[in-house]
Design a protein around this motif. Structure first.
Motif, mmCIF file in Angstrom:
data_model
loop_
_atom_site.group_PDB
_atom_site.id
_atom_site.type_symbol
_atom_site.label_atom_id
_atom_site.label_comp_id
_atom_site.label_asym_id
_atom_site.label_seq_id
_atom_site.Cartn_x
_atom_site.Cartn_y
_atom_site.Cartn_z
ATOM 1 N N LEU A 48 -26.395 -33.711 21.488
ATOM 2 C CA LEU A 48 -25.521 -34.274 22.512
ATOM 3 C C LEU A 48 -24.086 -33.790 22.313
ATOM 4 O O LEU A 48 -23.401 -33.421 23.279
ATOM 5 N N LYS A 49 -23.645 -33.779 21.075
ATOM 6 C CA LYS A 49 -22.260 -33.396 20.791
ATOM 7 C C LYS A 49 -22.029 -31.901 21.006
ATOM 8 O O LYS A 49 -20.926 -31.490 21.360
ATOM 9 N N ILE A 50 -23.065 -31.092 20.808
ATOM 10 C CA ILE A 50 -22.956 -29.660 21.099
ATOM 11 C C ILE A 50 -22.711 -29.448 22.591
ATOM 12 O O ILE A 50 -21.880 -28.633 22.995
ATOM 13 N N LEU A 51 -23.419 -30.200 23.408
ATOM 14 C CA LEU A 51 -23.268 -30.064 24.854
ATOM 15 C C LEU A 51 -21.852 -30.400 25.299
ATOM 16 O O LEU A 51 -21.331 -29.812 26.252
ATOM 17 N N LEU A 52 -21.212 -31.327 24.600
ATOM 18 C CA LEU A 52 -19.858 -31.746 24.951
ATOM 19 C C LEU A 52 -18.780 -30.911 24.275
ATOM 20 O O LEU A 52 -17.587 -31.141 24.486
ATOM 21 N N GLY A 53 -19.204 -29.948 23.448
ATOM 22 C CA GLY A 53 -18.230 -29.117 22.751
ATOM 23 C C GLY A 53 -17.574 -29.788 21.572
ATOM 24 O O GLY A 53 -16.594 -29.275 21.019
ATOM 25 N N ILE A 54 -18.105 -30.937 21.148
ATOM 26 C CA ILE A 54 -17.568 -31.631 19.981
ATOM 27 C C ILE A 54 -18.000 -30.921 18.704
ATOM 28 O O ILE A 54 -17.236 -30.802 17.739
ATOM 29 N N LEU A 55 -19.246 -30.457 18.694
ATOM 30 C CA LEU A 55 -19.782 -29.650 17.607
ATOM 31 C C LEU A 55 -20.182 -28.292 18.161
ATOM 32 O O LEU A 55 -20.413 -28.142 19.367
ATOM 33 N N HIS A 56 -20.288 -27.311 17.268
ATOM 34 C CA HIS A 56 -20.559 -25.945 17.711
ATOM 35 C C HIS A 56 -21.792 -25.382 17.003
ATOM 36 O O HIS A 56 -22.144 -25.808 15.901
ATOM 37 N N GLU A 61 -26.962 -20.025 22.358
ATOM 38 C CA GLU A 61 -26.085 -20.315 23.484
ATOM 39 C C GLU A 61 -26.505 -21.613 24.164
ATOM 40 O O GLU A 61 -27.673 -21.985 24.149
ATOM 41 N N VAL A 62 -25.528 -22.285 24.767
ATOM 42 C CA VAL A 62 -25.794 -23.482 25.563
ATOM 43 C C VAL A 62 -25.221 -23.246 26.950
ATOM 44 O O VAL A 62 -24.065 -22.821 27.098
ATOM 45 N N PHE A 63 -26.040 -23.512 27.969
ATOM 46 C CA PHE A 63 -25.627 -23.278 29.350
ATOM 47 C C PHE A 63 -25.580 -24.602 30.108
ATOM 48 O O PHE A 63 -26.421 -25.481 29.917
ATOM 49 N N GLU A 80 -18.160 -34.158 34.224
ATOM 50 C CA GLU A 80 -19.392 -34.433 34.965
ATOM 51 C C GLU A 80 -20.428 -35.191 34.140
ATOM 52 O O GLU A 80 -21.495 -35.523 34.651
ATOM 53 N N ILE A 81 -20.118 -35.449 32.861
ATOM 54 C CA ILE A 81 -21.105 -36.049 31.965
ATOM 55 C C ILE A 81 -20.552 -37.341 31.376
ATOM 56 O O ILE A 81 -19.407 -37.384 30.919
ATOM 57 N N ALA A 82 -21.367 -38.384 31.391
ATOM 58 C CA ALA A 82 -21.000 -39.647 30.752
ATOM 59 C C ALA A 82 -21.683 -39.718 29.384
ATOM 60 O O ALA A 82 -22.906 -39.592 29.295
ATOM 61 N N TYR A 83 -20.885 -39.883 28.347
ATOM 62 C CA TYR A 83 -21.399 -39.972 26.975
ATOM 63 C C TYR A 83 -21.143 -41.372 26.452
ATOM 64 O O TYR A 83 -19.996 -41.827 26.379
ATOM 65 N N VAL A 84 -22.222 -42.077 26.106
ATOM 66 C CA VAL A 84 -22.103 -43.423 25.565
ATOM 67 C C VAL A 84 -22.718 -43.418 24.177
ATOM 68 O O VAL A 84 -23.911 -43.133 24.007
#
Length: 214
Positions: A48-56, A61-63, A80-84
């Motif tokens: 989840l954090k990879i998708l948000l750019g918090i972790l790499h 690759e992630v699209f 565009e994404i809600a993270y809870v």
């Protein structure tokens, strides 16, 4: 037109010298409701954090909507994404003021949320007076529900839900699960150890070490 929203392609992640993912692949289409399963520490929250750019990632690759995630577009993606998260430390102060502050941000301005806020408070078993209390004085379960309500008020259709029912009783867990699953247009990526999510028809993705493909 393709319904693909998210794609993890050949993801490799090392954590403190140990392989967390190697050649991990996952495609998430619009309307998918996926629950990530696996032992603790297997990397579910990391995805989840990879998708948000918090972790790499170390490799791969992630699209998002066909575009490779990069520093140049990550802020647009986050809009565009809600993270809870189970970490409900979103600030201190009066709940109403915290919510108003979130909706004062440029990309959230103009949303009419007060009436919907009250109906969501009622649905999730919270008295309207809770908005006049200090957030830091609320119980863990109350904080989780406030965070869920804020995520819904933001009007997004992609939800990353990380242990969002861990502090709730069974009845409230079921209300949360039912609420998120009833909207066919919403796309869910869920991390949870609560078996309440297992009672419904959700596609499972098993995340448990290296060489995982899904």
């Amino acid at each position: 037109m393709s319904s693909e929203l998210i794609r993890y392609k050949d993801i490799c992640v090392d954590f403190h010298g140990s392989c967390l993912f190697s050649n991990f692949n996952l495609t998430v289409n619009k309307g998918d409701k996926l629950i990530l399963k696996g032992r603790s520490g297997s990397g579910k929250s990391t995805l989840l954090k990879i998708l948000l750019g918090i972790l790499h990632v170390d490799d791969g690759e992630v699209f998002y909507r066909g575009r490779k995630i990069s520093p140049s577009n990550i802020w647009d993606i986050r809009k565009e994404i809600a993270y809870v998260s189970q970490d409900t430390d979103i600030g201190e102060g009066i709940v109403k003021d915290l919510i108003n502050e979130i909706f004062s941000f440029d990309h959230n301005q103009g949303r009419k949320y007060h009436r919907k806020r009250n109906s969501l408070l009622e649905y999730f078993g919270l008295d309207r007076s809770i908005v006049y209390k200090k957030f830091e004085d609320l119980s863990g379960g109350e904080k989780q529900r406030i965070c869920i309500i804020i995520s819904v008020l933001l009007g997004k259709e992609i939800f990353l839900l990380d242990e969002v029912t861990s502090a709730l009783d069974l009845e409230l867990k079921e209300k949360v699960v039912d609420f998120f699953l009833e909207n066919e247009n919403w796309t869910l990526l869920v991390v949870s150890h609560d078996n309440t999510w297992d009672r419904v028809a959700m596609d499972e993705v098993f995340v448990d070490g290296c060489e995982i493909n899904a």
